[in-house]
Design a protein around this motif. Sequence first.
Motif, short mmCIF file in Angstrom:
data_model
loop_
_atom_site.label_atom_id
_atom_site.label_comp_id
_atom_site.label_asym_id
_atom_site.label_seq_id
_atom_site.Cartn_x
_atom_site.Cartn_y
_atom_site.Cartn_z
N LYS A 22 19.48 -65.93 56.87
CA LYS A 22 18.93 -66.59 58.07
C LYS A 22 20.00 -66.86 59.11
O LYS A 22 19.81 -66.62 60.30
CB LYS A 22 18.30 -67.94 57.69
N SER A 23 21.13 -67.40 58.66
CA SER A 23 22.14 -67.83 59.63
C SER A 23 22.84 -66.65 60.30
O SER A 23 23.05 -66.68 61.51
CB SER A 23 23.17 -68.75 58.96
N ILE A 24 23.14 -65.61 59.52
CA ILE A 24 23.79 -64.47 60.17
C ILE A 24 22.81 -63.77 61.13
O ILE A 24 23.20 -63.31 62.19
CB ILE A 24 24.46 -63.47 59.18
N ALA A 45 19.48 -76.05 62.48
CA ALA A 45 18.48 -76.95 61.91
C ALA A 45 18.67 -77.12 60.40
O ALA A 45 17.84 -77.75 59.74
CB ALA A 45 17.08 -76.40 62.22
N ASP A 46 19.74 -76.56 59.87
CA ASP A 46 20.07 -76.77 58.46
C ASP A 46 20.93 -78.03 58.41
O ASP A 46 22.15 -77.98 58.26
CB ASP A 46 20.81 -75.54 57.91
N LEU A 47 20.26 -79.18 58.55
CA LEU A 47 20.99 -80.43 58.81
C LEU A 47 21.75 -80.94 57.59
O LEU A 47 22.61 -81.80 57.71
CB LEU A 47 20.03 -81.50 59.34
N ALA A 50 24.78 -77.29 57.22
CA ALA A 50 24.97 -76.51 58.45
C ALA A 50 26.11 -75.51 58.28
O ALA A 50 27.13 -75.83 57.68
CB ALA A 50 25.27 -77.44 59.60
N SER A 51 25.92 -74.28 58.76
CA SER A 51 26.99 -73.29 58.62
C SER A 51 27.15 -72.37 59.82
O SER A 51 28.03 -71.52 59.83
CB SER A 51 26.75 -72.43 57.37
N LEU A 52 26.32 -72.55 60.81
CA LEU A 52 26.39 -71.64 61.96
C LEU A 52 27.73 -71.71 62.68
O LEU A 52 28.22 -70.71 63.19
CB LEU A 52 25.26 -71.96 62.95
N PHE A 123 15.66 -71.94 65.81
CA PHE A 123 16.04 -72.96 64.83
C PHE A 123 16.49 -72.23 63.57
O PHE A 123 15.69 -71.51 62.97
CB PHE A 123 14.86 -73.84 64.41
N ASP A 124 17.74 -72.43 63.19
CA ASP A 124 18.22 -71.86 61.92
C ASP A 124 18.00 -72.91 60.85
O ASP A 124 18.82 -73.81 60.66
CB ASP A 124 19.71 -71.50 62.06
N ALA A 125 16.87 -72.81 60.16
CA ALA A 125 16.48 -73.88 59.23
C ALA A 125 17.18 -73.72 57.88
O ALA A 125 17.73 -72.68 57.57
CB ALA A 125 14.96 -73.85 59.05
MG LIG Z 1 21.96 -70.69 56.61
#
Ligand SMILES: [Mg+2]
Length: 267
Positions: A22-24, A45-47, A50-52, A123-125
């Motif tokens: 998801k994040s990449i 949104a990966d609260l 978080a890794s973005l 939103f990167d959940a």
């Molecule tokens: Mg991720």
Amino acid sequence: MGSERKRARRYALLSGKGGVGKSIITANLAATLSTFGRRILVIDADLGLASLDVILGITPVSTIQESFRGEQSIEQVLQSTRGFDFVPAASGLPEGTVLTERLTAGVESAIAALEERYDAILFDAGAGIGDVVMFFAGLADEIMLVVTPEPTCLMDTYATIKVLYHTHGTRDFLLVVNQSGPSPASADAGERIAAHLQEVISSHFESQETDPVRIRLAGSIPVDTAVKHSVMRRRLLGETNPDAPATRALTRLAAFIDAAIRNRKTP
Ligand SMILES: [Mg+2]
Ligand SMILES: Nc1ncnc2c1ncn2[C@@H]1O[C@H](COP(=O)(O)OP(=O)(O)O)[C@@H](O)[C@H]1O
């Protein structure tokens, strides 16, 4: 008529299973869409995890959690990178994992303050179907499910679809099949997985519902060592491997989303 404004189209990238991409996908999609001239906002949104910021090679000045607490304005949290804007989140804070009034009000007011400036918000959940993920899903116009061909991942995707259908009445889903085999065959693999998922879901819903859930394949991204290579360097694929199969597949995905943003309806 001339004063009609198109609200930013909101996309939530979700997956039942973690570590699927998801994040990449969010980071690379945002960068490519911005090269197409789209104004893009990305919200981490990966609260909880978080890794973005790591993927983007950015050290956040502040995070969305600080804006919830009133310590920073959302403008102070916002960072620009590769032609798009980014709201980073803190990792490892328990307050990101529990759906509190402060969290929902904070996210809603951040979106309200910012969204007029953008064509789309991504939103990167986080993974799973917890309250915070479902909250972001409820704010989105489009749910983009990221899956890999593994049966465990497809099971989790099926469960995620059921939960979204029952909690938010979502009937339309975009699907991105990631790590869909090696490069030339990956598009076919994506089609096959989308068709399979549609079949399983239709057979489940047919017995109870008249209007089944619809899955639309938005893109297939092959397994590609270039992805790890770019992540290890904290750069995007277009920067480290512009001609890699995964990079080309992400550009096709961006073109698909770009067309959808262009054709979006004014609410
Ligand atoms: Mg991720
Ligand atoms: N298409 C791909 N080819 C090879 N490795 C991939 C691919 N997509 C993702 N990965 C690997 O999976 C890892 C997890 O991706 P990430 O985007 O952080 O997942 P998520 O956000 O869903 O938890 C990446 O760091 C990368 O090593």
